[in-house]
Design a protein around this motif. Structure first.
Motif, PDB file in Angstrom:
ATOM      1  N   THR A  33      -1.173  -3.173 -18.864  1.00 57.50           N
ATOM      2  CA  THR A  33      -0.441  -2.594 -17.735  1.00 57.50           C
ATOM      3  C   THR A  33      -0.207  -3.705 -16.715  1.00 57.50           C
ATOM      4  O   THR A  33      -1.083  -4.551 -16.495  1.00 57.50           O
ATOM      5  N   THR A  34       0.957  -3.713 -16.102  1.00 55.07           N
ATOM      6  CA  THR A  34       1.237  -4.751 -15.107  1.00 55.07           C
ATOM      7  C   THR A  34       1.692  -4.127 -13.797  1.00 55.07           C
ATOM      8  O   THR A  34       2.142  -2.976 -13.762  1.00 55.07           O
ATOM      9  N   ALA A  35       1.582  -4.910 -12.749  1.00 53.15           N
ATOM     10  CA  ALA A  35       1.893  -4.396 -11.418  1.00 53.15           C
ATOM     11  C   ALA A  35       2.300  -5.530 -10.495  1.00 53.15           C
ATOM     12  O   ALA A  35       2.060  -6.706 -10.787  1.00 53.15           O
ATOM     13  N   TRP A  36       2.925  -5.146  -9.409  1.00 56.31           N
ATOM     14  CA  TRP A  36       3.201  -6.049  -8.305  1.00 56.31           C
ATOM     15  C   TRP A  36       2.425  -5.565  -7.080  1.00 56.31           C
ATOM     16  O   TRP A  36       2.414  -4.369  -6.782  1.00 56.31           O
ATOM     17  N   PHE A  37       1.791  -6.522  -6.421  1.00 56.18           N
ATOM     18  CA  PHE A  37       1.114  -6.286  -5.153  1.00 56.18           C
ATOM     19  C   PHE A  37       1.736  -7.208  -4.106  1.00 56.18           C
ATOM     20  O   PHE A  37       2.430  -8.168  -4.457  1.00 56.18           O
ATOM     21  N   ARG A  38       1.459  -6.946  -2.849  1.00 58.97           N
ATOM     22  CA  ARG A  38       1.906  -7.839  -1.795  1.00 58.97           C
ATOM     23  C   ARG A  38       0.884  -7.894  -0.667  1.00 58.97           C
ATOM     24  O   ARG A  38       0.119  -6.948  -0.480  1.00 58.97           O
ATOM     25  N   GLN A  39       0.906  -9.003   0.041  1.00 57.69           N
ATOM     26  CA  GLN A  39       0.043  -9.155   1.205  1.00 57.69           C
ATOM     27  C   GLN A  39       0.850  -9.816   2.308  1.00 57.69           C
ATOM     28  O   GLN A  39       1.235 -10.993   2.187  1.00 57.69           O
ATOM     29  N   GLY A  40       1.130  -9.043   3.332  1.00 59.43           N
ATOM     30  CA  GLY A  40       1.885  -9.537   4.467  1.00 59.43           C
ATOM     31  C   GLY A  40       0.996 -10.237   5.472  1.00 59.43           C
ATOM     32  O   GLY A  40      -0.243 -10.194   5.362  1.00 59.43           O
ATOM     33  N   PRO A  41       1.607 -10.870   6.459  1.00 59.34           N
ATOM     34  CA  PRO A  41       0.832 -11.570   7.489  1.00 59.34           C
ATOM     35  C   PRO A  41      -0.122 -10.612   8.199  1.00 59.34           C
ATOM     36  O   PRO A  41       0.284  -9.554   8.657  1.00 59.34           O
ATOM     37  N   ARG A  42      -1.385 -10.990   8.210  1.00 60.30           N
ATOM     38  CA  ARG A  42      -2.405 -10.206   8.915  1.00 60.30           C
ATOM     39  C   ARG A  42      -2.514  -8.779   8.369  1.00 60.30           C
ATOM     40  O   ARG A  42      -2.866  -7.842   9.097  1.00 60.30           O
ATOM     41  N   LYS A  43      -2.206  -8.612   7.087  1.00 61.36           N
ATOM     42  CA  LYS A  43      -2.308  -7.296   6.469  1.00 61.36           C
ATOM     43  C   LYS A  43      -3.191  -7.346   5.242  1.00 61.36           C
ATOM     44  O   LYS A  43      -3.393  -8.406   4.646  1.00 61.36           O
ATOM     45  N   GLU A  44      -3.673  -6.179   4.843  1.00 66.19           N
ATOM     46  CA  GLU A  44      -4.423  -6.059   3.602  1.00 66.19           C
ATOM     47  C   GLU A  44      -3.463  -6.123   2.412  1.00 66.19           C
ATOM     48  O   GLU A  44      -2.284  -5.798   2.538  1.00 66.19           O
ATOM     49  N   ARG A  45      -3.991  -6.523   1.272  1.00 63.43           N
ATOM     50  CA  ARG A  45      -3.181  -6.483   0.048  1.00 63.43           C
ATOM     51  C   ARG A  45      -2.857  -5.022  -0.261  1.00 63.43           C
ATOM     52  O   ARG A  45      -3.726  -4.159  -0.165  1.00 63.43           O
ATOM     53  N   ALA A  97       0.110  -8.765 -11.443  1.00 65.39           N
ATOM     54  CA  ALA A  97      -1.237  -8.569 -11.957  1.00 65.39           C
ATOM     55  C   ALA A  97      -1.167  -7.845 -13.289  1.00 65.39           C
ATOM     56  O   ALA A  97      -0.193  -7.131 -13.567  1.00 65.39           O
ATOM     57  N   ALA A  98      -2.215  -8.011 -14.094  1.00 62.96           N
ATOM     58  CA  ALA A  98      -2.262  -7.383 -15.409  1.00 62.96           C
ATOM     59  C   ALA A  98      -3.668  -6.861 -15.669  1.00 62.96           C
ATOM     60  O   ALA A  98      -4.652  -7.502 -15.299  1.00 62.96           O
ATOM     61  N   ARG A  99      -3.729  -5.688 -16.289  1.00 56.42           N
ATOM     62  CA  ARG A  99      -5.037  -5.151 -16.667  1.00 56.42           C
ATOM     63  C   ARG A  99      -4.968  -4.575 -18.064  1.00 56.42           C
ATOM     64  O   ARG A  99      -3.934  -4.053 -18.481  1.00 56.42           O
ATOM     65  N   ARG A 100      -6.096  -4.644 -18.763  1.00 54.91           N
ATOM     66  CA  ARG A 100      -6.171  -4.210 -20.156  1.00 54.91           C
ATOM     67  C   ARG A 100      -6.526  -2.732 -20.271  1.00 54.91           C
ATOM     68  O   ARG A 100      -5.953  -2.023 -21.083  1.00 54.91           O
ATOM     69  N   VAL A 101      -7.460  -2.268 -19.455  1.00 57.23           N
ATOM     70  CA  VAL A 101      -7.944  -0.897 -19.621  1.00 57.23           C
ATOM     71  C   VAL A 101      -7.069   0.075 -18.838  1.00 57.23           C
ATOM     72  O   VAL A 101      -6.420  -0.293 -17.851  1.00 57.23           O
ATOM     73  N   LEU A 102      -7.076   1.306 -19.271  1.00 56.85           N
ATOM     74  CA  LEU A 102      -6.330   2.344 -18.575  1.00 56.85           C
ATOM     75  C   LEU A 102      -7.021   2.671 -17.252  1.00 56.85           C
ATOM     76  O   LEU A 102      -8.245   2.640 -17.145  1.00 56.85           O
ATOM     77  N   ALA A 103      -6.224   2.967 -16.246  1.00 57.87           N
ATOM     78  CA  ALA A 103      -6.752   3.299 -14.923  1.00 57.87           C
ATOM     79  C   ALA A 103      -5.666   4.080 -14.186  1.00 57.87           C
ATOM     80  O   ALA A 103      -4.510   4.115 -14.637  1.00 57.87           O
ATOM     81  N   PRO A 104      -5.997   4.706 -13.089  1.00 57.73           N
ATOM     82  CA  PRO A 104      -4.970   5.395 -12.298  1.00 57.73           C
ATOM     83  C   PRO A 104      -3.849   4.451 -11.912  1.00 57.73           C
ATOM     84  O   PRO A 104      -4.073   3.254 -11.698  1.00 57.73           O
ATOM     85  N   VAL A 105      -2.640   4.987 -11.802  1.00 61.07           N
ATOM     86  CA  VAL A 105      -1.477   4.134 -11.562  1.00 61.07           C
ATOM     87  C   VAL A 105      -1.562   3.359 -10.255  1.00 61.07           C
ATOM     88  O   VAL A 105      -0.956   2.301 -10.121  1.00 61.07           O
ATOM     89  N   ASP A 106      -2.323   3.876  -9.280  1.00 62.29           N
ATOM     90  CA  ASP A 106      -2.427   3.202  -7.990  1.00 62.29           C
ATOM     91  C   ASP A 106      -3.734   2.418  -7.866  1.00 62.29           C
ATOM     92  O   ASP A 106      -4.149   2.060  -6.768  1.00 62.29           O
ATOM     93  N   SER A 107      -4.348   2.139  -9.010  1.00 63.83           N
ATOM     94  CA  SER A 107      -5.584   1.356  -8.994  1.00 63.83           C
ATOM     95  C   SER A 107      -5.323  -0.081  -8.578  1.00 63.83           C
ATOM     96  O   SER A 107      -4.263  -0.646  -8.852  1.00 63.83           O
ATOM     97  N   TYR A 108      -6.334  -0.677  -7.924  1.00 64.66           N
ATOM     98  CA  TYR A 108      -6.269  -2.078  -7.541  1.00 64.66           C
ATOM     99  C   TYR A 108      -7.129  -2.947  -8.481  1.00 64.66           C
ATOM    100  O   TYR A 108      -7.253  -4.146  -8.274  1.00 64.66           O
ATOM    101  N   ASP A 109      -7.679  -2.318  -9.497  1.00 65.31           N
ATOM    102  CA  ASP A 109      -8.603  -3.002 -10.399  1.00 65.31           C
ATOM    103  C   ASP A 109      -7.845  -3.672 -11.528  1.00 65.31           C
ATOM    104  O   ASP A 109      -7.518  -3.029 -12.530  1.00 65.31           O
TER     105      ASP A 109
END
Length: 123
Positions: A33-45, A97-109
């Protein structure tokens, strides 16, 4: 060795578009499973979008829904993020990001992360 390398970031005016790409190597890409994350200035990922292994399931954060589209090409080991109608608040470093195991769609793991590409949206 697993590598995720993002590209396509840059400076764009509000209302414009960018297409981010992420090239994966060192893993059986179609099983991740793959995803896009972002981290803005002075913000959490924060999570932006997720796409399942076979592209059947996609997830978008409310802030980007209707403007961004995530896609992937398993034959090329690539994942993309088409960003339209960009806003100054979209300014951030974008990571794939990429993960091998199944997880909730909004997971950060996630197992693997790229270094990121800077997106700056001017007013």
């Amino acid at each position: 060795q697993v590598q995720l390398v993002e590209s396509g970031g840059g400076l764009v005016q509000a209302g414009g578009s960018l297409r981010l790409s992420c090239a994966a190597s060192g893993l059986t890409f179609s099983t991740y499973t793959t995803a896009w994350f972002r981290q803005g200035p002075r913000k959490e990922r924060e999570i932006v979008a997720t796409i399942s292994r076979s592209s059947v399931i996609t997830y978008y954060a409310d802030a980007v829904k209707g403007r961004f589209t995530i896609s992937r090409d398993n034959a090329k080991n690539m994942v993309y993020l088409q960003m339209n109608s960009l806003k100054p608040e979209d300014t951030a470093v974008y990571h794939c990001a990429a993960r091998r195991v199944l997880a909730p769609v909004d997971s950060y793991d996630y197992d693997y992360w790229g270094q990121g590409t800077q997106v700056t949206v001017s007013t």
